[in-house]
Design a protein around this motif. Sequence first.
Motif, PDB file in Angstrom:
ATOM      1  N   PRO A  37       7.662 -11.076   6.917  1.00 28.43           N
ATOM      2  CA  PRO A  37       7.191  -9.804   6.347  1.00 28.43           C
ATOM      3  C   PRO A  37       5.707  -9.810   5.989  1.00 28.43           C
ATOM      4  N   LEU A  38       5.195 -10.961   5.531  1.00 26.54           N
ATOM      5  CA  LEU A  38       3.800 -11.016   5.108  1.00 26.54           C
ATOM      6  C   LEU A  38       2.837 -10.977   6.290  1.00 26.54           C
ATOM      7  N   SER A  39       3.349 -11.131   7.510  1.00 26.51           N
ATOM      8  CA  SER A  39       2.482 -11.067   8.694  1.00 26.51           C
ATOM      9  C   SER A  39       2.437  -9.671   9.310  1.00 26.51           C
ATOM     10  N   ILE A  40       3.296  -8.774   8.820  1.00 26.03           N
ATOM     11  CA  ILE A  40       3.398  -7.442   9.424  1.00 26.03           C
ATOM     12  C   ILE A  40       2.257  -6.558   8.912  1.00 26.03           C
ATOM     13  N   LYS A  41       1.604  -5.890   9.835  1.00 25.94           N
ATOM     14  CA  LYS A  41       0.561  -4.921   9.476  1.00 25.94           C
ATOM     15  C   LYS A  41       1.129  -3.514   9.624  1.00 25.94           C
ATOM     16  N   ALA A  42       0.479  -2.576   8.970  1.00 25.98           N
ATOM     17  CA  ALA A  42       0.926  -1.180   8.997  1.00 25.98           C
ATOM     18  C   ALA A  42      -0.080  -0.319   9.742  1.00 25.98           C
ATOM     19  N   PHE A  43       0.405   0.786  10.304  1.00 25.84           N
ATOM     20  CA  PHE A  43      -0.508   1.813  10.832  1.00 25.84           C
ATOM     21  C   PHE A  43      -1.014   2.621   9.632  1.00 25.84           C
ATOM     22  N   GLN A  44      -1.868   1.968   8.903  1.00 27.71           N
ATOM     23  CA  GLN A  44      -2.333   2.460   7.614  1.00 27.71           C
ATOM     24  C   GLN A  44      -3.839   2.247   7.555  1.00 27.71           C
ATOM     25  N   TYR A  45      -4.565   3.205   6.979  1.00 27.14           N
ATOM     26  CA  TYR A  45      -6.014   3.144   7.074  1.00 27.14           C
ATOM     27  C   TYR A  45      -6.649   3.880   5.906  1.00 27.14           C
ATOM     28  N   ASP A  46      -7.888   3.518   5.636  1.00 24.76           N
ATOM     29  CA  ASP A  46      -8.727   4.221   4.661  1.00 24.76           C
ATOM     30  C   ASP A  46      -9.995   4.681   5.373  1.00 24.76           C
ATOM     31  N   ILE A  47     -10.585   5.768   4.899  1.00 25.52           N
ATOM     32  CA  ILE A  47     -11.946   6.089   5.297  1.00 25.52           C
ATOM     33  C   ILE A  47     -12.825   5.840   4.087  1.00 25.52           C
ATOM     34  N   ILE A  48     -13.912   5.105   4.307  1.00 20.13           N
ATOM     35  CA  ILE A  48     -14.829   4.766   3.221  1.00 20.13           C
ATOM     36  C   ILE A  48     -16.237   5.235   3.591  1.00 20.13           C
ATOM     37  N   HIS A  60       0.849  -1.198   0.000  1.00 23.64           N
ATOM     38  CA  HIS A  60       0.000   0.000   0.000  1.00 23.64           C
ATOM     39  C   HIS A  60       0.880   1.242   0.000  1.00 23.64           C
ATOM     40  N   ASN A  61       1.375   1.638   1.153  1.00 22.15           N
ATOM     41  CA  ASN A  61       2.134   2.881   1.282  1.00 22.15           C
ATOM     42  C   ASN A  61       3.467   2.597   1.976  1.00 22.15           C
ATOM     43  N   PRO A  62       4.580   2.748   1.272  1.00 19.52           N
ATOM     44  CA  PRO A  62       5.880   2.400   1.861  1.00 19.52           C
ATOM     45  C   PRO A  62       6.314   3.320   2.992  1.00 19.52           C
ATOM     46  N   PHE A  63       5.667   4.466   3.143  1.00 15.60           N
ATOM     47  CA  PHE A  63       6.091   5.428   4.163  1.00 15.60           C
ATOM     48  C   PHE A  63       5.287   5.307   5.457  1.00 15.60           C
ATOM     49  N   SER A  64       4.466   4.247   5.560  1.00 15.50           N
ATOM     50  CA  SER A  64       3.717   4.016   6.793  1.00 15.50           C
ATOM     51  C   SER A  64       4.633   3.403   7.850  1.00 15.50           C
ATOM     52  N   MET A  65       4.250   3.611   9.098  1.00  9.81           N
ATOM     53  CA  MET A  65       4.988   2.972  10.190  1.00  9.81           C
ATOM     54  C   MET A  65       4.489   1.539  10.342  1.00  9.81           C
ATOM     55  N   PRO A  66       5.406   0.548  10.290  1.00 10.87           N
ATOM     56  CA  PRO A  66       4.974  -0.828  10.515  1.00 10.87           C
ATOM     57  C   PRO A  66       4.568  -1.029  11.974  1.00 10.87           C
ATOM     58  N   GLN A  67       3.506  -1.760  12.197  1.00  9.54           N
ATOM     59  CA  GLN A  67       3.107  -2.072  13.567  1.00  9.54           C
ATOM     60  C   GLN A  67       4.169  -2.980  14.183  1.00  9.54           C
ATOM     61  N   GLY A  68       4.672  -2.578  15.342  1.00  7.75           N
ATOM     62  CA  GLY A  68       5.773  -3.305  15.965  1.00  7.75           C
ATOM     63  C   GLY A  68       7.125  -2.703  15.678  1.00  7.75           C
ATOM     64  N   GLY A  69       7.180  -1.709  14.777  1.00 14.97           N
ATOM     65  CA  GLY A  69       8.410  -0.984  14.517  1.00 14.97           C
ATOM     66  C   GLY A  69       9.554  -1.868  14.054  1.00 14.97           C
ATOM     67  N   MET A  70      10.755  -1.540  14.473  1.00 13.69           N
ATOM     68  CA  MET A  70      11.958  -2.254  14.046  1.00 13.69           C
ATOM     69  C   MET A  70      11.928  -3.711  14.475  1.00 13.69           C
ATOM     70  N   GLU A  71      11.400  -3.976  15.660  1.00 13.31           N
ATOM     71  CA  GLU A  71      11.370  -5.350  16.151  1.00 13.31           C
ATOM     72  C   GLU A  71      10.582  -6.253  15.197  1.00 13.31           C
ATOM     73  N   ALA A  72       9.449  -5.769  14.702  1.00 13.87           N
ATOM     74  CA  ALA A  72       8.648  -6.559  13.767  1.00 13.87           C
ATOM     75  C   ALA A  72       9.408  -6.788  12.475  1.00 13.87           C
ATOM     76  N   LEU A  73      10.105  -5.777  11.973  1.00  9.99           N
ATOM     77  CA  LEU A  73      10.852  -5.922  10.727  1.00  9.99           C
ATOM     78  C   LEU A  73      12.000  -6.916  10.872  1.00  9.99           C
ATOM     79  N   GLU A  74      12.603  -6.985  12.061  1.00  9.09           N
ATOM     80  CA  GLU A  74      13.753  -7.858  12.274  1.00  9.09           C
ATOM     81  C   GLU A  74      13.363  -9.295  12.586  1.00  9.09           C
ATOM     82  N   SER A  75      12.193  -9.502  13.209  1.00  8.79           N
ATOM     83  CA  SER A  75      11.903 -10.833  13.751  1.00  8.79           C
ATOM     84  C   SER A  75      10.661 -11.505  13.174  1.00  8.79           C
TER      85      SER A  75
END
Length: 609
Positions: A484-495, A466-481
């Motif tokens: 990748p396909l299980s990581i969610k982003a602090f990313q949202y839509d309003i519909i 979606h958006n590469p500039f979003s903060m991954p949920q869990g931050g650096m720890e999630a990216l390291e451990s």
Amino acid sequence: MSSAHRYRTHTCNELRQSHVGQEVRLSGWVHSVRDQKHHVFIDLRDHYGVTQVACVEDHPQVLEAARKLKDESVITVVGTVAARGKANPKLATGEVELVATEVIVDSIVEKLPLMVRLPKGATQEGVAADRDNEELRLRWRFLDLRRERIHRNIVARDQIIKIMRDHMAKEGFVEVQTPILTNSSPEGARDYLVPSRLHPGTFFALPQAPQQWKQLLMASGFDKYFQIAPCFRDEDARADRAPGEFYQLDMEMAFVEQEDVFGVIERLYKDLCDHLEIPGIPQKKLQEYPFPRIPYFEAMDRFGTDKPDLRYGLELTDVTEAFQGTEFALFAGALEAGGVVKALRIPGGAKEGKGYARKLEKHVKEKGFGGLPNLIYKGDKVDGTIKKPTSEAEQAKVKELVGAGDDDLVVFGFGERLAACKVLGEVRAKVATDRELADPDEMAFAFVVDYPFYELDDEGKVEFSHNPFSMPQGGMEALESSDPLSIKAFQYDIICNGVELSSGAIRNHRPDIMYRAFEIAGYTRAEIDSEFGHMIRAFQYGAPPHGGMAPGVDRTIMLFLNEPNIREVVAFPKNQKCQDILANAPSPVRPEQLEELHIRIVMPEGDGQ
């Protein structure tokens, strides 16, 4: 009247019983002329409304002049206000008329290329939304804008934007104008490029969005920023997307979490529902407040789309368990590959017969999907395209899981989870349209949250979803451990009502996390520095946690006005080929202009120009 204004003392929506006996002056367009032998009646229209003008035999010169008038001529009328013999309740001025003593023609019209006044028996909606005549309407847009519905839409646009601005000021936001001439960015759509005369061979780009600038404002110490921002994207037209240019309510906030952003937007749309009053359109009502928060995968599983229309039910059901060990090859193959079987119950669909199921299948095939297996439940009998290859036990289990009645149609999606959901999402929307299930006066907003940060491309490589500039949920720890396909982003839509109004995110403000996030997606450090170095530099000198979003202004107006096409709420829109056929743009420029910019045109082979 010697001291009166030259053109008008009142508008064409102003005169009432209290003005009877007064001498006044009105100016406007001739909306219609009705010659009744001894009298001529003119409906005089301006921006504000319509007043009837009576031309009578007591003033023969006025009567003769009135008989020569053509629709849409511009005139000034002097006369005395009188009570009408029979009031017209459809007009605000319907209890009075202006008995003309003088008619001055300011601008005469011979023949109209586009009718402004409604033909007999037509409706305003039918004329204003006539898709067959869109090219004609856009070519003569200044006439089209005189029509009641389109004129009202542009006035309502002003009201909506004013409410937006007032709301953002009330919330403590500062309006800042960001650059229009900027750098080319690697966003989703093509840039519009602007050559630089002073720096030959280089180009500005018109902003696809003020994304980088609003983040830089947060790094510059501003706390809450907004603007009604023009955005430019070289992409194809859609009903809910204006080609070329559009406006968004761009906003960003420092030191916030996701819910802080949501609160501002919720209160904005509540303000619009509570305070927006548009003649001829019922006031909107919110389905739910605060707006529901729906995780992305839940939205897909329940509705088959991440922009669901929540004004009706028709939710999907997972029926995978009904087909464990099935001998039906299509479903068996899907399950062996790790897929699912999803179902959509269409209440009463059996009454419409197999023809309706075929109609739905044709619809999804036109959308690029395969077939649409179905079962039809009619009393104790079962029919449908997969009656024979499925067992009675499987059919009974499906009926139980989806809660099917004795006259229901059940259609299926199968395979990879999201693909199985998406085909049924198309069916869900089609059924709702066919049955007119959605209340046009209800606004069903929701925030779709927890988007996956990464996905696999067609070659099985990890890429941003979606958006590469979003903060991954869990931050650096999630990216390291984490996978990748299980990581969610602090990313949202309003519909709202099945339309995406905006995407947004809590931004990644830390260079170390940004480097790592891009490395997982296959970028080298040199590539990151080359494409996004200016953002990283800003974040290296103390950037606050920040986030925001940018609801589409044009889409918001379209929804509040019940318009099916965004061009109905834009004063001078482009056509579907992104051409301004009123002003003849784009168009060739003079050779000396190209020479000054050091540009040579090389036409594609076979273009013939």
